[in-house]
Design an enzyme around this catalytic site. Sequence first.
Site, PDB file in Angstrom:
ATOM      1  N   TRP A 179       0.829  -1.209   0.000  1.00 39.39           N
ATOM      2  CA  TRP A 179       0.000   0.000   0.000  1.00 39.39           C
ATOM      3  C   TRP A 179       0.856   1.250   0.000  1.00 39.39           C
ATOM      4  O   TRP A 179       0.469   2.280  -0.566  1.00 39.39           O
ATOM      5  CB  TRP A 179      -0.983  -0.022   1.174  1.00 39.39           C
ATOM      6  CG  TRP A 179      -2.033  -1.057   0.982  1.00 39.39           C
ATOM      7  CD1 TRP A 179      -2.222  -2.194   1.713  1.00 39.39           C
ATOM      8  CD2 TRP A 179      -3.024  -1.091  -0.062  1.00 39.39           C
ATOM      9  NE1 TRP A 179      -3.270  -2.921   1.204  1.00 39.39           N
ATOM     10  CE2 TRP A 179      -3.782  -2.272   0.119  1.00 39.39           C
ATOM     11  CE3 TRP A 179      -3.338  -0.242  -1.116  1.00 39.39           C
ATOM     12  CZ2 TRP A 179      -4.840  -2.625  -0.716  1.00 39.39           C
ATOM     13  CZ3 TRP A 179      -4.391  -0.584  -1.958  1.00 39.39           C
ATOM     14  CH2 TRP A 179      -5.129  -1.761  -1.751  1.00 39.39           C
ATOM     15  N   ASP A 192      -1.768   6.321   6.895  1.00 35.43           N
ATOM     16  CA  ASP A 192      -2.850   5.441   6.475  1.00 35.43           C
ATOM     17  C   ASP A 192      -3.050   4.428   7.596  1.00 35.43           C
ATOM     18  O   ASP A 192      -2.175   3.609   7.868  1.00 35.43           O
ATOM     19  CB  ASP A 192      -2.460   4.749   5.170  1.00 35.43           C
ATOM     20  CG  ASP A 192      -3.508   3.758   4.665  1.00 35.43           C
ATOM     21  OD1 ASP A 192      -4.487   3.488   5.389  1.00 35.43           O
ATOM     22  OD2 ASP A 192      -3.325   3.241   3.538  1.00 35.43           O
ATOM     23  N   LYS A 252     -12.734  -2.455   7.433  1.00 35.08           N
ATOM     24  CA  LYS A 252     -11.962  -3.392   8.246  1.00 35.08           C
ATOM     25  C   LYS A 252     -12.392  -3.309   9.715  1.00 35.08           C
ATOM     26  O   LYS A 252     -12.894  -4.267  10.260  1.00 35.08           O
ATOM     27  CB  LYS A 252     -10.468  -3.111   8.080  1.00 35.08           C
ATOM     28  CG  LYS A 252     -10.014  -3.229   6.619  1.00 35.08           C
ATOM     29  CD  LYS A 252      -8.573  -2.808   6.421  1.00 35.08           C
ATOM     30  CE  LYS A 252      -8.206  -2.753   4.942  1.00 35.08           C
ATOM     31  NZ  LYS A 252      -8.130  -4.064   4.315  1.00 35.08           N
TER      32      LYS A 252
END
Length: 354
Positions: free
Chosen positions: A101, A167, A191
């Site tokens: 990511w 993030d 999530k």
Amino acid sequence: MTVYNFSAGPAVLPAPVLLKAQSELLDYENSGQSVFEMSHRSPIFESIRDAAEQSLRRLMSIPDTYSVLFLQGGATLQFTMLPQNLATKTGRVDFIDTGGWSTKAIADAKLYTSVNVLASSADHGYRFIPEGPFTSTADYLHITWNNTLEGTTYQTPPLVDVPLVADVSSSILSEPLPIESFDMLYAGAQKNLGVAGLTVVIVKNALLDRVPDTIGAYLRYDIHAKQRSLYNTPPTFSLYMTKLVLEWIEETGLETIAARNVSQARMLYEAIDQSHLFHNHVGVKDRSRMNIPFSTGSESEDAAFLNFAASHDLINLAGHRSIGGMRASLYNAMPTEGVTALIHIMHRFEQGER
């Protein structure tokens, strides 16, 4: 039948949240409407939005010097919005590269600004978090707090003299965070916060002065802050689900959830470390509590284990396609019984059951 879902996202939701949503699906608080049908400009929906924000502020101790935004586009859209909004002083952004990511965020940022990678663990398979100290003079330093693919996590924020952006998609509200160590946090909801379709952005108000008027209105943080995330139609049902999840976290207690997450991760890591078949290659001090990758070292054995686990109602254990092996995601809603069941099946498979 009880199925334990180890998906990395969209992920398992708390049963009380699902039951609450079910009970209100046709008629939210005697309004005669489903949340699916509500105008986002209506007072009743604004009360949902406001309740979600206030709950998040309480749980994360977010002061009034930060704005809370509820946006669309997933965390991935932030890879584009961030440099366009905040890389407007030096025209340079620093990154610490810790996995898949991070590399996606770096690639998108390069389209809009100059990018410098301060440190990376790529040459070592992303098996650890690079340590500082770090020095930066960029517009901000970007990190990925918990690396969903590789199974690593930061323990403390890096100390730098520039705004720190993180993030936190796969770890938000799994543990307390020192909010004022960060200048911006962002997270996809699917999530630990709710269902797919919503992204939470927490940004210092002082940074909103950097936003240029040369980018599209929807991409501007300052516009979303002024409009209280109601500039356009937000993902209304996703926001409602996040409200319910936040209420569940408050009722359960963040400290209780964090302690359970630590305990569950320890259980699974101990089982892996004591196994003669399964292995985890992440440096111990950087191991994630949310996403635990493991493997037998053989693709055929991994496939056999995944089939064996699925036959015993343990699902979505396959590792990311770029990594392979297995990955158990132990988000807040995963019950300890699920972890215990996984460990039991691992033992049975190692003893020769197929």
